[in-house]
Design a protein around this motif. Structure first.
Motif, mmCIF file in Angstrom:
data_model
loop_
_atom_site.group_PDB
_atom_site.id
_atom_site.type_symbol
_atom_site.label_atom_id
_atom_site.label_comp_id
_atom_site.label_asym_id
_atom_site.label_seq_id
_atom_site.Cartn_x
_atom_site.Cartn_y
_atom_site.Cartn_z
ATOM 1 N N THR A 116 0.811 -1.217 0.000
ATOM 2 C CA THR A 116 0.000 0.000 0.000
ATOM 3 C C THR A 116 0.843 1.264 0.000
ATOM 4 O O THR A 116 0.301 2.365 0.006
ATOM 5 N N TYR A 150 -9.236 -0.521 -5.321
ATOM 6 C CA TYR A 150 -8.057 -0.199 -4.488
ATOM 7 C C TYR A 150 -7.299 -1.466 -4.112
ATOM 8 O O TYR A 150 -6.086 -1.561 -4.334
ATOM 9 N N HIS A 154 -3.532 -3.053 -5.401
ATOM 10 C CA HIS A 154 -2.437 -3.140 -4.433
ATOM 11 C C HIS A 154 -2.117 -4.570 -3.988
ATOM 12 O O HIS A 154 -1.240 -4.774 -3.156
#
Length: 164
Positions: A116, A150, A154
């Motif tokens: 992240t 998201y 990641h």
């Protein structure tokens, strides 16, 4: 405790019924069909119970309590409390346990790791083939979907720890 046992028993009955039905369509090329369904249903019940118990707990770096917990602390506590397994405290240590699996092989109880940031790693536990629970830095302990843009972008790797 009685409710937890009852819920797990119901899940086992439901899933073992599905397991017997799907054995007709079993395929050597599909590891999800060949997975020990009753064991996974039991593990899923334990993980959902843990999630419900910790849901909404705020994120706190280095935290290991209901006052605040971080992602690797939540994973460590979950494996100790639900499976009597001791995992390392940090994400760096947890990424070395078990064995590496492909993303397409993910199932209940697998660890999922994310990059992240430049030197920031995150970990969660798969509840099923799509959802995982984790300690989000912004929202605390939550359920998220792996196909969320998201988390999808990641995603780093997955590990399977033997739950037996």
């Amino acid at each position: 405790m009685v409710v937890k046992s009852f819920c797990c028993a119901v899940l086992l009955l439901i899933m073992s019924g599905c397991s017997q039905h799907s054995s007709i369509k079993q395929s050597e090329n599909n590891p999800k069909i060949n997975a020990p369904t009753a064991e996974l249903a039991y593990a899923q019940g334990l993980l959902l119970s843990q999630y419900n118990d910790w849901r909404g707990t705020p994120h706190k770096w280095g935290g290991m309590s209901k006052k605040g917990v971080d992602c690797s602390g939540l994973v460590k506590l979950t494996f100790e409390q639900q499976f009597s397994l001791s995992l390392p405290r940090t994400t760096a240590g947890q990424v070395k346990v078990g064995h590496s699996i492909k993303r397409q092989q993910l199932r209940t109880g697998d660890l999922v790791f994310f990059k992240t940031g430049v030197n920031v790693r995150h970990v969660g536990i798969m509840v099923d083939e799509l959802q995982f629970f984790h300690a989000s830095s912004s929202r605390g302990v939550i359920l998220s979907r792996l196909d969320n843009p998201y988390w999808n972008s990641h995603y780093w790797q997955s590990r399977r720890v033997n739950l037996k």
